[in-house]
Design a protein around this motif. Structure first.
Motif, PDB file in Angstrom:
ATOM      1  N   LYS A 107      43.505  38.983   7.144  1.00 36.09           N
ATOM      2  CA  LYS A 107      44.792  39.403   6.797  1.00 36.09           C
ATOM      3  C   LYS A 107      44.833  40.695   7.005  1.00 36.09           C
ATOM      4  O   LYS A 107      44.187  41.531   7.380  1.00 36.09           O
ATOM      5  N   ILE A 143      51.753  31.066   6.515  1.00 33.48           N
ATOM      6  CA  ILE A 143      50.795  31.139   5.435  1.00 33.48           C
ATOM      7  C   ILE A 143      50.309  29.754   4.849  1.00 33.48           C
ATOM      8  O   ILE A 143      51.340  28.865   4.729  1.00 33.48           O
ATOM      9  N   TYR A 153      49.001  27.937   2.056  1.00 35.26           N
ATOM     10  CA  TYR A 153      48.659  28.411   0.631  1.00 35.26           C
ATOM     11  C   TYR A 153      47.846  27.040   0.156  1.00 35.26           C
ATOM     12  O   TYR A 153      48.404  26.190  -0.979  1.00 35.26           O
ATOM     13  N   TYR A 210      46.083  31.900   2.293  1.00 35.19           N
ATOM     14  CA  TYR A 210      46.172  32.823   1.065  1.00 35.19           C
ATOM     15  C   TYR A 210      45.812  31.727  -0.127  1.00 35.19           C
ATOM     16  O   TYR A 210      46.547  30.538  -0.274  1.00 35.19           O
TER      17      TYR A 210
END
Length: 337
Positions: A182, A234, A236, A254
């Motif tokens: 990240k 992202i 998720y 994430y």
């Protein structure tokens, strides 16, 4: 005579000094004026969301109820208030019994006419569950804690309303490489509502995002996969699914309910690039996009999630993906016209 001369000199000196004393005193008074403290609206907003507002994003998001639970209620105890946000023409073709048709733009106006606490659940129904997820995210941030989206929307009620199958795809090439690190933590987006409390700032931001409509946060897989470098993508999911099922090449992993807290990795999100969040079906990412948009990020939800890219892979892996042939995805319930 000598004293008279000294007095005259003193008087002249005093006349020369007095204006300086007045000027100095005025400056001193200015310096003593209280300085209005600078308000960092973004910090107040995050503190409100993660504190008094209940931290929906990192606790109970997404708030989803299945169609069978809705059917059991509307044909039995009737403790749910079901709101169908589809176009009026589609509502007229068929809808959940007892449901009311309300344009998503008017959802808060409608909520002001009822007492949400009178119902066990407020259920938002759309075509596939994704727009409803976005609406639920905004409503949850507005303090309506018993609101849910119906999983897969009307596509789950009856095959006559299936809007997911025509949009599923299995041709995307996912990779199983390790997640890129990240970015370093930066700053929160700049927010300027002119409000002074977290609750006021939140209300203003929810209203602004709601006014833009769901279309402002929706993006297709074709758009993203044709130019992935233009977006901060992202994934998720859990790290296990990120690596096991695969992911869009270059996407960041994430973890739900963990990484998007201020104390974790929220500030690693870019404030100068469009963020695209994708999940299994698009319903969770719609909630997330709503919340990130309220925080000031340029955030989007990928329409239909991985169902639009690797549907067969998801089915084979036993992961969440709509299957019209599965009775628990498409129930075939009776509907009203």
């Amino acid at each position: 005579m000598k004293h008279h001369k000294l007095f005259k000199q003193y008087a002249v000196t005093l006349l020369l000094i007095l204006p300086l004393l007045v000027f100095t005193s005025a400056c001193s008074d200015d310096d003593d004026d209280p300085v209005t403290p600078t308000i960092n609206e973004a910090e107040l907003l995050v503190a409100e969301l993660e504190g008094a507002n209940g931290d929906y994003l990192n606790t109970s998001c997404p708030a989803i109820v299945k169609a069978d639970a809705v059917y059991e209620d509307v044909t039995g105890t009737k403790t749910f208030h079901v709101i169908d946000i589809r176009a009026a023409a589609d509502y007229d073709l068929g809808h959940v019994p007892t449901s009311v048709n309300v344009n998503s733009a008017d959802i808060f106006t409608h909520m002001a006419t009822i007492n949400a606490a009178d119902y066990d659940k407020i259920v938002i129904v759309c075509y596939t569950g994704q727009t409803a997820g976005w609406v639920v995210g905004l409503m949850r941030m507005s303090g309506i804690t018993n609101v849910y989206s119906m999983k897969y929307g009307m596509s789950s009620w009856h095959s006559d309303f299936d809007k997911i199958t025509p949009n599923k795809g299995s041709s995307a090439s996912f990779v199983t490489t390790a997640a890129p690190a990240k970015p370093a933590a930066g700053s929160l987006p700049a927010i300027s509502t002119g409000k002074s409390t977290g609750a006021e700032i939140l209300a203003d931001r929810v209203a602004a995002v709601h006014a833009n409509g769901f279309g402002a946060v929706a993006i297709t897989a074709t758009e993203v996969l044709s130019a992935p470098d233009q977006y901060f993508i992202i994934n998720y999911w859990s790290e296990g699914d990120y690596l096991g099922i695969g992911h869009i090449d270059g996407s960041y992993q994430y973890t739900p309910k963990v990484d998007l807290k201020l104390s974790a990795a929220l500030m690693t999100l870019p404030t100068n690039k469009t963020i695209v969040v994708y999940c299994y079906t698009g319903q969770t990412s719609a909630n997330v996009a709503a919340i990130l948009s309220v925080l000031g990020y340029d955030a989007k939800t990928l329409k239909f999630g991985t169902q639009a890219m690797i549907w067969q892979t998801m089915i084979d892996a036993g992961k969440t993906a709509y299957n019209a042939d599965n009775d628990h995805d498409c129930w075939g319930f009776d509907y009203e016209k």
